[in-house]
Design a protein around this motif. Structure first.
Motif, mmCIF file in Angstrom:
data_model
loop_
_atom_site.group_PDB
_atom_site.id
_atom_site.type_symbol
_atom_site.label_atom_id
_atom_site.label_comp_id
_atom_site.label_asym_id
_atom_site.label_seq_id
_atom_site.Cartn_x
_atom_site.Cartn_y
_atom_site.Cartn_z
ATOM 1 N N HIS A 177 0.896 -1.251 -0.083
ATOM 2 C CA HIS A 177 0.220 -0.032 0.128
ATOM 3 C C HIS A 177 0.758 1.175 0.027
ATOM 4 N N GLY A 178 0.511 2.115 -0.838
ATOM 5 C CA GLY A 178 1.085 3.640 -0.610
ATOM 6 C C GLY A 178 0.092 4.585 -0.058
ATOM 7 N N ASP A 179 0.700 5.843 -0.079
ATOM 8 C CA ASP A 179 -0.266 6.963 0.551
ATOM 9 C C ASP A 179 -1.157 7.377 -0.629
ATOM 10 N N LEU A 180 -0.739 7.370 -1.777
ATOM 11 C CA LEU A 180 -1.914 7.704 -3.016
ATOM 12 C C LEU A 180 -2.862 6.576 -3.442
ATOM 13 N N ARG A 181 -3.938 6.674 -3.560
ATOM 14 C CA ARG A 181 -4.875 5.734 -3.831
ATOM 15 C C ARG A 181 -5.718 6.135 -5.277
ATOM 16 N N SER A 182 -5.459 7.275 -5.819
ATOM 17 C CA SER A 182 -6.154 7.689 -6.927
ATOM 18 C C SER A 182 -5.427 8.519 -8.050
ATOM 19 N N LEU A 183 -5.553 8.653 -9.148
ATOM 20 C CA LEU A 183 -5.094 9.558 -10.092
ATOM 21 C C LEU A 183 -6.396 10.187 -11.079
ATOM 22 N N GLN A 184 -5.795 11.325 -11.506
ATOM 23 C CA GLN A 184 -6.865 12.127 -12.459
ATOM 24 C C GLN A 184 -6.805 11.094 -13.797
ATOM 25 N N GLN A 185 -7.888 11.095 -14.317
ATOM 26 C CA GLN A 185 -8.074 10.161 -15.549
ATOM 27 C C GLN A 185 -7.088 10.385 -16.479
ATOM 28 N N LYS A 186 -6.867 11.634 -16.870
ATOM 29 C CA LYS A 186 -5.695 12.235 -17.736
ATOM 30 C C LYS A 186 -4.451 11.706 -17.598
ATOM 31 N N GLN A 187 -4.092 11.527 -16.365
ATOM 32 C CA GLN A 187 -2.750 11.133 -15.972
ATOM 33 C C GLN A 187 -2.609 9.653 -15.820
ATOM 34 N N PHE A 188 -3.611 9.065 -15.536
ATOM 35 C CA PHE A 188 -3.694 7.457 -15.477
ATOM 36 C C PHE A 188 -3.444 6.883 -16.791
ATOM 37 N N TYR A 189 -4.318 7.532 -18.050
ATOM 38 C CA TYR A 189 -4.230 7.024 -19.212
ATOM 39 C C TYR A 189 -2.902 7.457 -19.857
ATOM 40 N N ALA A 190 -2.238 8.765 -19.594
ATOM 41 C CA ALA A 190 -0.965 8.940 -20.079
ATOM 42 C C ALA A 190 -0.075 8.227 -19.705
ATOM 43 N N ARG A 191 -0.081 7.738 -18.376
ATOM 44 C CA ARG A 191 0.995 6.605 -17.854
ATOM 45 C C ARG A 191 0.930 5.453 -18.477
ATOM 46 N N LEU A 192 -0.486 4.870 -18.861
ATOM 47 C CA LEU A 192 -0.810 3.506 -19.419
ATOM 48 C C LEU A 192 -0.202 3.723 -20.837
ATOM 49 N N ALA A 193 -0.117 4.761 -21.428
ATOM 50 C CA ALA A 193 0.216 4.822 -22.810
ATOM 51 C C ALA A 193 1.688 5.028 -22.924
ATOM 52 N N SER A 194 2.408 5.673 -21.861
ATOM 53 C CA SER A 194 3.815 5.721 -22.001
ATOM 54 C C SER A 194 4.375 5.705 -20.417
ATOM 55 N N ALA A 195 5.621 4.939 -20.539
ATOM 56 C CA ALA A 195 6.307 4.818 -19.462
ATOM 57 C C ALA A 195 7.191 6.158 -18.932
ATOM 58 N N ALA A 196 7.104 6.879 -19.933
ATOM 59 C CA ALA A 196 7.742 8.397 -19.802
ATOM 60 C C ALA A 196 6.919 9.462 -18.924
ATOM 61 N N GLU A 197 5.813 8.991 -18.557
ATOM 62 C CA GLU A 197 4.693 10.110 -17.921
ATOM 63 C C GLU A 197 5.357 10.220 -16.707
ATOM 64 N N PRO A 198 5.644 11.516 -16.280
ATOM 65 C CA PRO A 198 6.323 11.439 -14.901
ATOM 66 C C PRO A 198 5.197 11.164 -13.647
ATOM 67 N N ALA A 199 5.923 10.646 -12.565
ATOM 68 C CA ALA A 199 4.759 10.313 -11.335
ATOM 69 C C ALA A 199 4.623 11.463 -10.792
ATOM 70 N N PRO A 200 3.388 11.332 -9.836
ATOM 71 C CA PRO A 200 2.830 12.381 -9.185
ATOM 72 C C PRO A 200 4.210 13.187 -8.143
ATOM 73 N N ALA A 201 3.863 14.437 -7.919
ATOM 74 C CA ALA A 201 4.952 14.981 -7.118
ATOM 75 C C ALA A 201 4.908 14.493 -5.819
ATOM 76 N N ASP A 202 3.612 14.167 -5.431
ATOM 77 C CA ASP A 202 3.745 13.616 -3.975
ATOM 78 C C ASP A 202 3.509 12.118 -3.812
ATOM 79 N N ALA A 203 4.179 11.329 -4.890
ATOM 80 C CA ALA A 203 4.213 10.016 -4.611
ATOM 81 C C ALA A 203 5.107 9.346 -3.793
ATOM 82 N N ASP A 204 4.835 8.510 -2.677
ATOM 83 C CA ASP A 204 5.530 7.638 -1.999
ATOM 84 C C ASP A 204 6.335 6.798 -2.231
#
Length: 283
Positions: A177-204
């Protein structure tokens, strides 16, 4: 000294993050899933050929006036032993087509891995199930399937969960488990499409571990129903149940054993109540 005793036993490679997180030496389990990729025993056929095969399951033959426009498909079916050169089902073809003739329920799987979109269609009936599979996201290079082709297999209904688990690579993993449990849809699908998508700034740490693994989103649905389940396969970081809340995509860590149990229960309910919708989280 015995030569066998002179060789120090090799300890398994550890999952460093999970070991530190849980406080115990935990083996890296990523190679387990890699060692059990999906394998098809059936022929690889054009999608149009599979559709024709399904359409003649009841009649037993390609219609007389259809043959001229179905020469390629009939040639594929004939080469596979399912029909003769005139498009008439052989004994093997009739046996294979049992789930189409005695249809009880259908399932569909859709998966996305970066730019790859693939899936599997399943028809079940008479204790058997036909699998028409596109390339598995985890074994695409070994299946030898081109666009608009499907690997066709016949299994017993009891074998369905294992076949699906292999295609979707449901293997053991240390899911944390991590501290974050959700993403904006735009960011989720961007990461799904490319591993180059930056992680959220507050990701643990747990979230970053998951973020930098290969992502494959997949879902299973009951044909004719919105009932189903959706997951994100994050490689050695394990599975995450995918949902929606307030317009965002929720990602809830889920142990592989729970994913497996959910899959088995989902199929069991389809078998025992073929005319009823299967309960689940429609995403």
């Amino acid at each position: 000294m015995d030569s066998l005793n002179s060789i120090a036993p090799r300890e398994p490679r550890l999952d460093e993050f999970a070991s530190a997180r849980i406080g115990a030496k935990l083996e890296d389990l990523s190679r387990v899933s890699q060692a059990q990729p999906y394998h098809s025993n059936g022929p690889v056929l054009d999608t149009r050929t599979v559709q024709l095969f399904e359409s003649i399951a009841d009649s037993g033959a390609v219609g007389r006036f259809q043959r001229g426009g179905k020469k390629y498909e009939i040639a594929e079916l004939s080469a596979s032993g399912y029909t003769n050169e005139k498009g008439q089902l052989t004994s093997s073809g009739k046996a294979f087509a049992t789930p189409w003739r005695e249809f009880e329920f259908g399932l569909s799987i859709a998966a996305q891995r970066e730019e790859m979109n693939t899936g599997m269609q399943i028809w079940a009936g008479g204790g058997l199930a036909i699998l028409a599979a596109g390339p598995s996201p985890f074994a695409a290079e070994t299946m030898g399937i081109a666009p608009n082709q499907l690997a066709l297999d016949l299994v017993t209904v009891a074998q369905l969960p294992m076949a699906i688990a292999s295609w979707c690579s449901i293997g053991p993993a240390w899911t944390t488990h991590g501290d974050l449990r959700s993403l904006q849809q735009k960011q989720f699908y961007a990461r799904l499409a490319s591993a180059a998508e930056p992680a959220p700034a507050d990701a643990d740490g747990a979230w970053l571990r998951m973020w930098h693994q290969p992502w494959t989103a997949w879902n299973i649905r009951r044909s004719g129903s919105q009932s189903g389940h959706s997951w994100l396969n994050a490689g050695s970081a394990g599975h995450y149940r995918v949902g929606t809340k307030a317009g965002d995509i929720t990602l809830e860590p889920e142990p592989s054993a729970v994913v497996w149990d959910t899959l088995v229960r989902f199929i069991h309910q389809a078998v025992t109540a073929p005319e009823q919708a299967v309960d689940g989280m429609g995403q």
